[in-house]
Design a protein around this motif. Structure first.
Motif, PDB file in Angstrom:
ATOM      1  N   THR A 248       2.971  49.556  19.652  1.00 49.45           N
ATOM      2  CA  THR A 248       1.656  50.124  19.966  1.00 49.45           C
ATOM      3  C   THR A 248       0.816  50.251  18.707  1.00 49.45           C
ATOM      4  O   THR A 248      -0.375  49.915  18.692  1.00 49.45           O
ATOM      5  N   PHE A 249       1.429  50.700  17.627  1.00 49.73           N
ATOM      6  CA  PHE A 249       0.727  50.852  16.344  1.00 49.73           C
ATOM      7  C   PHE A 249       0.185  49.509  15.864  1.00 49.73           C
ATOM      8  O   PHE A 249      -0.986  49.384  15.488  1.00 49.73           O
ATOM      9  N   ILE A 250       1.002  48.471  15.893  1.00 47.27           N
ATOM     10  CA  ILE A 250       0.576  47.143  15.452  1.00 47.27           C
ATOM     11  C   ILE A 250      -0.487  46.585  16.389  1.00 47.27           C
ATOM     12  O   ILE A 250      -1.448  45.940  15.938  1.00 47.27           O
ATOM     13  N   LYS A 251      -0.358  46.832  17.683  1.00 50.76           N
ATOM     14  CA  LYS A 251      -1.370  46.363  18.624  1.00 50.76           C
ATOM     15  C   LYS A 251      -2.724  47.017  18.364  1.00 50.76           C
ATOM     16  O   LYS A 251      -3.768  46.385  18.525  1.00 50.76           O
ATOM     17  N   ILE A 252      -2.733  48.265  17.942  1.00 47.82           N
ATOM     18  CA  ILE A 252      -3.984  48.935  17.583  1.00 47.82           C
ATOM     19  C   ILE A 252      -4.563  48.311  16.315  1.00 47.82           C
ATOM     20  O   ILE A 252      -5.754  48.013  16.249  1.00 47.82           O
ATOM     21  N   LEU A 253      -3.725  48.063  15.332  1.00 48.06           N
ATOM     22  CA  LEU A 253      -4.186  47.436  14.084  1.00 48.06           C
ATOM     23  C   LEU A 253      -4.797  46.064  14.346  1.00 48.06           C
ATOM     24  O   LEU A 253      -5.809  45.699  13.751  1.00 48.06           O
ATOM     25  N   THR A 254      -4.206  45.308  15.268  1.00 46.00           N
ATOM     26  CA  THR A 254      -4.667  43.945  15.515  1.00 46.00           C
ATOM     27  C   THR A 254      -5.767  43.855  16.574  1.00 46.00           C
ATOM     28  O   THR A 254      -6.310  42.771  16.803  1.00 46.00           O
ATOM     29  N   GLY A 255      -6.094  44.966  17.227  1.00 45.87           N
ATOM     30  CA  GLY A 255      -7.170  44.961  18.202  1.00 45.87           C
ATOM     31  C   GLY A 255      -6.746  44.649  19.616  1.00 45.87           C
ATOM     32  O   GLY A 255      -7.586  44.566  20.501  1.00 45.87           O
ATOM     33  N   ALA A 256      -5.468  44.481  19.866  1.00 36.64           N
ATOM     34  CA  ALA A 256      -4.992  44.190  21.214  1.00 36.64           C
ATOM     35  C   ALA A 256      -5.068  45.424  22.110  1.00 36.64           C
ATOM     36  O   ALA A 256      -5.191  45.304  23.326  1.00 36.64           O
ATOM     37  N   VAL A 257      -4.991  46.613  21.505  1.00 32.84           N
ATOM     38  CA  VAL A 257      -5.054  47.890  22.217  1.00 32.84           C
ATOM     39  C   VAL A 257      -5.992  48.795  21.416  1.00 32.84           C
ATOM     40  O   VAL A 257      -5.999  48.754  20.184  1.00 32.84           O
ATOM     41  N   GLN A 258      -6.776  49.612  22.102  1.00 34.39           N
ATOM     42  CA  GLN A 258      -7.670  50.554  21.436  1.00 34.39           C
ATOM     43  C   GLN A 258      -6.994  51.920  21.299  1.00 34.39           C
ATOM     44  O   GLN A 258      -6.372  52.404  22.249  1.00 34.39           O
ATOM     45  N   ALA A 259      -7.135  52.534  20.129  1.00 36.66           N
ATOM     46  CA  ALA A 259      -6.620  53.887  19.919  1.00 36.66           C
ATOM     47  C   ALA A 259      -7.466  54.874  20.712  1.00 36.66           C
ATOM     48  O   ALA A 259      -8.670  54.662  20.901  1.00 36.66           O
ATOM     49  N   ASP A 260      -6.839  55.961  21.148  1.00 39.62           N
ATOM     50  CA  ASP A 260      -7.588  57.023  21.810  1.00 39.62           C
ATOM     51  C   ASP A 260      -8.357  57.836  20.773  1.00 39.62           C
ATOM     52  O   ASP A 260      -9.454  58.320  21.050  1.00 39.62           O
ATOM     53  N   GLU A 261      -7.765  57.997  19.600  1.00 38.64           N
ATOM     54  CA  GLU A 261      -8.392  58.734  18.502  1.00 38.64           C
ATOM     55  C   GLU A 261      -7.927  58.150  17.193  1.00 38.64           C
ATOM     56  O   GLU A 261      -6.915  57.456  17.129  1.00 38.64           O
ATOM     57  N   GLY A 262      -8.652  58.456  16.119  1.00 38.38           N
ATOM     58  CA  GLY A 262      -8.256  58.042  14.787  1.00 38.38           C
ATOM     59  C   GLY A 262      -9.252  57.094  14.153  1.00 38.38           C
ATOM     60  O   GLY A 262     -10.248  56.704  14.765  1.00 38.38           O
ATOM     61  N   GLU A 263      -8.971  56.743  12.914  1.00 40.35           N
ATOM     62  CA  GLU A 263      -9.879  55.907  12.132  1.00 40.35           C
ATOM     63  C   GLU A 263      -9.090  54.821  11.407  1.00 40.35           C
ATOM     64  O   GLU A 263      -8.026  55.068  10.865  1.00 40.35           O
ATOM     65  N   LEU A 264      -9.661  53.623  11.403  1.00 42.18           N
ATOM     66  CA  LEU A 264      -9.121  52.506  10.636  1.00 42.18           C
ATOM     67  C   LEU A 264     -10.125  52.160   9.551  1.00 42.18           C
ATOM     68  O   LEU A 264     -11.330  52.087   9.813  1.00 42.18           O
ATOM     69  N   ARG A 265      -9.630  51.956   8.334  1.00 42.13           N
ATOM     70  CA  ARG A 265     -10.478  51.514   7.228  1.00 42.13           C
ATOM     71  C   ARG A 265      -9.803  50.316   6.572  1.00 42.13           C
ATOM     72  O   ARG A 265      -8.621  50.356   6.277  1.00 42.13           O
ATOM     73  N   LEU A 266     -10.590  49.283   6.329  1.00 47.22           N
ATOM     74  CA  LEU A 266     -10.114  48.083   5.668  1.00 47.22           C
ATOM     75  C   LEU A 266     -10.982  47.884   4.433  1.00 47.22           C
ATOM     76  O   LEU A 266     -12.208  47.811   4.548  1.00 47.22           O
TER      77      LEU A 266
END
Length: 87
Positions: free
Chosen positions: A59-77
């Motif tokens: 699930t974590f990797i799917k959120i990082l790759t955009g396959a699944v959306q997180a319910d909450e949180g922030e991604l920074r690249l």
């Protein structure tokens, strides 16, 4: 001509993570898969995710790759907000 990467590494002054995911939450019906997960990855690091079956690794990797959306949180690249909407 050789160009050397001058990006600071973890522990060096001015080092910023290349990837930072903070407060990542994800729930599915009947399952709270991720509960406020944080990770920072710096230049030159090699990171592995380990855990038992059902721990939320996929699930974590799917959120990082955009396959699944997180319910909450922030991604920074590279220090900028990142919104992976699709793989």
């Amino acid at each position: 001509m050789v160009v050397e990467d001058q990006t600071p590494r973890r522990g060096e002054q001015g080092a910023e993570p290349l990837l930072r995911m903070t407060g990542i939450d994800k729930s599915f019906p009947g399952v709270h898969a991720l509960d406020s997960v944080d990770i920072s990855v710096y230049r030159g690091e090699c990171v592995a995710l380990i855990g038992e079956n059902g721990a939320g690794k996929s699930t974590f990797i799917k959120i990082l790759t955009g396959a699944v959306q997180a319910d909450e949180g922030e991604l920074r690249l590279f220090g900028e907000p990142f919104d992976a909407r699709s793989p």
